[in-house]
Design a protein around this motif. Structure first.
Motif, PDB file in Angstrom:
ATOM      1  N   LEU A   1       6.199 -24.604   5.274  1.00 44.10           N
ATOM      2  CA  LEU A   1       7.586 -24.160   5.166  1.00 44.10           C
ATOM      3  C   LEU A   1       8.183 -24.608   3.841  1.00 44.10           C
ATOM      4  O   LEU A   1       7.822 -25.665   3.313  1.00 44.10           O
ATOM      5  CB  LEU A   1       8.428 -24.742   6.304  1.00 44.10           C
ATOM      6  N   SER A   2       9.120 -23.832   3.325  1.00 40.12           N
ATOM      7  CA  SER A   2       9.880 -24.256   2.159  1.00 40.12           C
ATOM      8  C   SER A   2      11.067 -25.090   2.630  1.00 40.12           C
ATOM      9  O   SER A   2      11.412 -25.111   3.824  1.00 40.12           O
ATOM     10  CB  SER A   2      10.385 -23.039   1.380  1.00 40.12           C
ATOM     11  N   PHE A   3      11.736 -25.750   1.709  1.00 38.32           N
ATOM     12  CA  PHE A   3      12.926 -26.520   2.067  1.00 38.32           C
ATOM     13  C   PHE A   3      14.018 -25.601   2.613  1.00 38.32           C
ATOM     14  O   PHE A   3      14.745 -25.967   3.541  1.00 38.32           O
ATOM     15  CB  PHE A   3      13.449 -27.286   0.852  1.00 38.32           C
ATOM     16  N   ARG A   4      14.131 -24.408   2.066  1.00 36.55           N
ATOM     17  CA  ARG A   4      15.138 -23.461   2.546  1.00 36.55           C
ATOM     18  C   ARG A   4      14.825 -22.994   3.969  1.00 36.55           C
ATOM     19  O   ARG A   4      15.730 -22.771   4.773  1.00 36.55           O
ATOM     20  CB  ARG A   4      15.228 -22.263   1.603  1.00 36.55           C
ATOM     21  N   GLU A   5      13.550 -22.848   4.284  1.00 40.59           N
ATOM     22  CA  GLU A   5      13.172 -22.444   5.638  1.00 40.59           C
ATOM     23  C   GLU A   5      13.458 -23.555   6.647  1.00 40.59           C
ATOM     24  O   GLU A   5      13.878 -23.284   7.778  1.00 40.59           O
ATOM     25  CB  GLU A   5      11.697 -22.038   5.666  1.00 40.59           C
ATOM     26  N   VAL A   6      13.226 -24.802   6.241  1.00 38.63           N
ATOM     27  CA  VAL A   6      13.577 -25.926   7.111  1.00 38.63           C
ATOM     28  C   VAL A   6      15.085 -25.958   7.324  1.00 38.63           C
ATOM     29  O   VAL A   6      15.570 -26.183   8.439  1.00 38.63           O
ATOM     30  CB  VAL A   6      13.077 -27.262   6.521  1.00 38.63           C
ATOM     31  N   GLU A   7      15.834 -25.716   6.258  1.00 37.61           N
ATOM     32  CA  GLU A   7      17.293 -25.660   6.364  1.00 37.61           C
ATOM     33  C   GLU A   7      17.718 -24.614   7.395  1.00 37.61           C
ATOM     34  O   GLU A   7      18.595 -24.855   8.236  1.00 37.61           O
ATOM     35  CB  GLU A   7      17.900 -25.310   5.007  1.00 37.61           C
ATOM     36  N   GLU A   8      17.087 -23.449   7.349  1.00 39.40           N
ATOM     37  CA  GLU A   8      17.430 -22.370   8.284  1.00 39.40           C
ATOM     38  C   GLU A   8      17.081 -22.740   9.720  1.00 39.40           C
ATOM     39  O   GLU A   8      17.849 -22.468  10.656  1.00 39.40           O
ATOM     40  CB  GLU A   8      16.689 -21.095   7.889  1.00 39.40           C
ATOM     41  N   MET A   9      15.936 -23.377   9.911  1.00 37.47           N
ATOM     42  CA  MET A   9      15.532 -23.784  11.249  1.00 37.47           C
ATOM     43  C   MET A   9      16.478 -24.822  11.824  1.00 37.47           C
ATOM     44  O   MET A   9      16.792 -24.803  13.019  1.00 37.47           O
ATOM     45  CB  MET A   9      14.094 -24.315  11.218  1.00 37.47           C
ATOM     46  N   MET A  10      16.947 -25.728  10.986  1.00 39.40           N
ATOM     47  CA  MET A  10      17.904 -26.725  11.462  1.00 39.40           C
ATOM     48  C   MET A  10      19.251 -26.079  11.773  1.00 39.40           C
ATOM     49  O   MET A  10      19.928 -26.463  12.732  1.00 39.40           O
ATOM     50  CB  MET A  10      18.064 -27.835  10.425  1.00 39.40           C
TER      51      MET A  10
ATOM     52  N   GLY B   1      21.917 -25.828  15.159  1.00 35.16           N
ATOM     53  CA  GLY B   1      23.286 -26.329  15.053  1.00 35.16           C
ATOM     54  C   GLY B   1      23.465 -27.494  14.108  1.00 35.16           C
ATOM     55  O   GLY B   1      24.516 -28.144  14.113  1.00 35.16           O
ATOM     56  N   VAL B   2      22.459 -27.771  13.297  1.00 37.98           N
ATOM     57  CA  VAL B   2      22.533 -28.875  12.335  1.00 37.98           C
ATOM     58  C   VAL B   2      22.712 -28.287  10.942  1.00 37.98           C
ATOM     59  O   VAL B   2      21.853 -27.544  10.455  1.00 37.98           O
ATOM     60  CB  VAL B   2      21.256 -29.741  12.375  1.00 37.98           C
ATOM     61  N   ILE B   3      23.818 -28.608  10.294  1.00 43.58           N
ATOM     62  CA  ILE B   3      24.099 -28.097   8.952  1.00 43.58           C
ATOM     63  C   ILE B   3      23.654 -29.137   7.937  1.00 43.58           C
ATOM     64  O   ILE B   3      24.239 -30.222   7.825  1.00 43.58           O
ATOM     65  CB  ILE B   3      25.596 -27.785   8.790  1.00 43.58           C
ATOM     66  N   VAL B   4      22.600 -28.824   7.207  1.00 38.43           N
ATOM     67  CA  VAL B   4      22.082 -29.712   6.178  1.00 38.43           C
ATOM     68  C   VAL B   4      21.497 -28.838   5.073  1.00 38.43           C
ATOM     69  O   VAL B   4      20.858 -27.825   5.349  1.00 38.43           O
ATOM     70  CB  VAL B   4      21.012 -30.675   6.748  1.00 38.43           C
ATOM     71  N   SER B   5      21.724 -29.183   3.828  1.00 34.34           N
ATOM     72  CA  SER B   5      21.272 -28.349   2.716  1.00 34.34           C
ATOM     73  C   SER B   5      19.798 -28.589   2.415  1.00 34.34           C
ATOM     74  O   SER B   5      19.256 -29.664   2.691  1.00 34.34           O
ATOM     75  CB  SER B   5      22.097 -28.644   1.466  1.00 34.34           C
ATOM     76  N   TYR B   6      19.165 -27.575   1.848  1.00 32.06           N
ATOM     77  CA  TYR B   6      17.748 -27.698   1.493  1.00 32.06           C
ATOM     78  C   TYR B   6      17.538 -28.789   0.449  1.00 32.06           C
ATOM     79  O   TYR B   6      16.487 -29.441   0.432  1.00 32.06           O
ATOM     80  CB  TYR B   6      17.197 -26.360   0.988  1.00 32.06           C
ATOM     81  N   GLU B   7      18.530 -29.017  -0.410  1.00 33.55           N
ATOM     82  CA  GLU B   7      18.401 -30.057  -1.415  1.00 33.55           C
ATOM     83  C   GLU B   7      18.401 -31.442  -0.765  1.00 33.55           C
ATOM     84  O   GLU B   7      17.661 -32.348  -1.195  1.00 33.55           O
ATOM     85  CB  GLU B   7      19.538 -29.951  -2.431  1.00 33.55           C
ATOM     86  N   THR B   8      19.193 -31.623   0.278  1.00 33.98           N
ATOM     87  CA  THR B   8      19.180 -32.889   1.013  1.00 33.98           C
ATOM     88  C   THR B   8      17.827 -33.094   1.686  1.00 33.98           C
ATOM     89  O   THR B   8      17.278 -34.211   1.673  1.00 33.98           O
ATOM     90  CB  THR B   8      20.301 -32.909   2.065  1.00 33.98           C
ATOM     91  N   ILE B   9      17.283 -32.025   2.254  1.00 31.80           N
ATOM     92  CA  ILE B   9      15.961 -32.106   2.887  1.00 31.80           C
ATOM     93  C   ILE B   9      14.907 -32.475   1.855  1.00 31.80           C
ATOM     94  O   ILE B   9      14.007 -33.284   2.124  1.00 31.80           O
ATOM     95  CB  ILE B   9      15.629 -30.773   3.573  1.00 31.80           C
ATOM     96  N   ARG B  10      15.000 -31.897   0.666  1.00 38.99           N
ATOM     97  CA  ARG B  10      14.058 -32.227  -0.401  1.00 38.99           C
ATOM     98  C   ARG B  10      14.113 -33.722  -0.729  1.00 38.99           C
ATOM     99  O   ARG B  10      13.070 -34.378  -0.870  1.00 38.99           O
ATOM    100  CB  ARG B  10      14.369 -31.405  -1.657  1.00 38.99           C
TER     101      ARG B  10
END
Length: 239
Positions: free
Chosen positions: A30-39, A43-52
């Motif tokens: 998965l990409s960071f953006r895909e993880v962001e979408e899954m979260m 119902g969890v709002i978190v940016s892909y940059e934070t996940i990175r």
């Protein structure tokens, strides 16, 4: 066994969310953006940059903790090197696995000469804290020269058909490399693969060798270990 609890101080998200995002990224292609979408779907709002940033900060810590939970590696090590493309240039990924296929260490290098082989041998001895009985390599001459310098008392076997364990261990990396459309830098490849080879295999308990019930039981055990080493359940740092 004791281990260091990851430091979550000053993080506004709880450990269970951080560890879940890191698990998703290293467990699946998965990409960071895909993880962001899954979260977000959960119902969890978190940016892909934070996940990175979480993956960079905690990935290696989690991987190291999982490695400490593994049994001592066997005394027969399989070594291999394969080329990877980084911004169009060929680099070499050196890898060592034990007889059970557990990754002992990896190292991204620009060459596969004697100096590169020697560097990898020394890194292996330091990271494992052990000296093997046997090392199995392909017929690359660099291995022989470095072996005579670094571990002359260790038996070395060299034959194309003997090293399937190490060669097969490259497959998950190849799959992830394709999903990521290559690596952008040697340092980035080293950081990602070091964490990836520590985390991803933990969730691959040789499914084809066991019954469905045994597999579910084994996965439950492994998820429990994951929760403990990431402190996702607030458990004490001993196990």
């Amino acid at each position: 066994m004791s281990f260091v609890v990851p430091l979550y101080k000053n993080h506004r998200y709880p450990a269970e969310i951080i560890s879940h995002c890191v698990w998703l990224y290293f467990r699946f292609p998965l990409s960071f953006r895909e993880v962001e979408e899954m979260m977000l779907e959960r119902g969890v709002i978190v940016s892909y940059e934070t996940i990175r940033r979480w993956c960079l900060k905690f990935g290696q810590t989690y991987a190291n903790a999982l490695r400490r939970r593994r049994p001592q590696p066997g005394d027969k090590w399989h070594l291999d090197e394969v080329f990877i493309k980084i911004t169009g240039a060929s680099k070499y990924l050196w890898r060592a696995v034990d007889r059970d296929g557990n990754v002992l260490d990896i190292l991204v290098q620009s060459r596969r000469d004697k100096a590169a082989a020697r560097r990898f041998f020394r890194r292996l001895l330091t990271s494992t804290g052990q000296v093997p009985r046997v090392v199995v390599t392909d017929k690359l001459k660099s291995y022989g020269a470095a072996h005579r310098e670094v571990m002359p008392s260790v038996e070395r076997r060299s034959h194309k058909g003997l090293n399937n364990r190490a060669e097969n261990s490259h497959q998950p990396t190849r799959q992830r490399e394709r999903a990521m459309k290559g690596f952008r830098s040697s340092g980035g490849a080293q950081r990602f693969l070091s964490a990836f080879t520590g985390i991803s295999p933990h969730f691959h308990p040789h499914r084809h060798l066991v019954t469905a019930g045994r597999h579910r039981f084994e996965m439950t055990v492994r998820f429990t270990i994951w929760d403990q080493i990431t402190d996702a359940t607030g458990m004490p740092a001993t196990a």
